[in-house]
Design a protein around this motif. Structure first.
Motif, PDB file in Angstrom:
ATOM      1  N   CYS A   1       2.892  -1.127   4.282  1.00  0.00           N
ATOM      2  CA  CYS A   1       3.036   0.103   3.500  1.00  0.00           C
ATOM      3  C   CYS A   1       1.653   0.613   3.116  1.00  0.00           C
TER       4      CYS A   1
ATOM      5  N   VAL B   1       5.507  -4.719   6.086  1.00  0.00           N
ATOM      6  CA  VAL B   1       6.827  -4.137   6.308  1.00  0.00           C
ATOM      7  C   VAL B   1       7.335  -4.754   7.607  1.00  0.00           C
TER       8      VAL B   1
ATOM      9  N   GLN C   1       7.990   4.245   5.733  1.00  0.00           N
ATOM     10  CA  GLN C   1       9.049   4.097   6.728  1.00  0.00           C
ATOM     11  C   GLN C   1       9.651   5.431   7.147  1.00  0.00           C
TER      12      GLN C   1
ATOM     13  N   HIS D   1      10.484  -4.666   2.743  1.00  0.00           N
ATOM     14  CA  HIS D   1       9.182  -4.221   2.253  1.00  0.00           C
ATOM     15  C   HIS D   1       8.652  -5.239   1.244  1.00  0.00           C
TER      16      HIS D   1
END
Length: 242
Positions: A129, A136, A172, A200
């Motif tokens: 992220c 992630v 995402q 995450h």
């Protein structure tokens, strides 16, 4: 008494060799009026040999971070080469999709005029992220509805494109859109569907520390967006998603 000549004050500007390579790359990007967000690819602005110099620069800056965290990297055998390892990890592995060109993709004409739904997946997602640089990790499914003009690419090439797009600090929701844009450009199908499911670590490793939560999102293009029956067929064929 003999007089000495007055000292002349001069200002020396850094020469080209003394300019950090990151500054040179940034100047090229700004001159081209392009952006360099975390999830952008900047390979076209990196000249041969500069990635190795950038590695040295990131190592130096990472060493400064470790020093500021009061970690004795000189005396601690576990961390005395950590700055170099972290620099190599970011530039050459987890964020490699920022710094290297798109992998070569061989496209073939749809000689057999295939027009049936094709699904590829699950493909592994390894990303991070852009808020905390936390991992992630997840999987992705890609559905393609070709037409007689669609370019056909090998199954392994989808995995390469996923790895290239996801190998950057990402959000995402934006990542799946970037991937959809790229596949649409490469294959020109009647429709494209992408579903991504990921954990995450910014939620499980820090923050609320919820170990079980996942994020699922999708992008539908073309006939998948217009034809609800086709959309249901695609979703029903994804294991665990029907």
């Amino acid at each position: 008494m003999s007089s000495q000549p007055a000292a002349v004050m001069t200002t020396t500007l850094p020469d080209e060799e003394g300019t950090p390579v990151s500054v040179k790359i940034r100047e090229r990007i700004n001159a081209a009026r392009k952006r360099f967000n975390a999830n952008d690819n900047i390979a076209e602005f990196i000249e041969p040999g500069e990635l190795e110099k950038l590695l040295d620069e990131v190592e130096e800056k990472m060493q400064g971070v470790l020093d500021s965290m009061v970690i004795d990297t000189a005396g601690d055998h576990n961390t005395n080469n950590t700055a170099r390892r972290v620099a190599k990890m970011y530039l050459g592995e987890v964020f490699r999709g920022r710094y290297v060109a798109q992998p070569p993709i061989t496209e073939f004409p749809n000689a057999e005029h295939l027009n049936e739904l094709m699904i590829v997946g699950p493909l592994t997602v390894r990303s991070a992220c852009s808020h905390h640089f936390c991992p992630v990790i997840g999987k992705i499914w890609i559905g393609v509805m070709p037409n007689e003009h669609t370019n056909v690419i090998g199954l392994s090439k989808y995995a390469r494109l996923v790895d290239w797009i996801m190998g950057r600090p990402q959000i995402q929701e934006e990542a799946v859109v970037q991937l959809a844009d790229l596949i649409m450009e490469k294959t020109q199908p009647d429709g494209l569907a992408i579903v991504m499911e990921a954990s995450h670590f910014c939620m499980s490793w820090r923050g609320v520390r919820d170990m079980d939560s996942k994020m699922i999102n999708s992008v539908m293009r073309g006939v998948f967006l217009k034809d609800s029956a086709l959309r249901r067929e695609f979703l029903s064929l994804i294991p665990g998603k029907n």
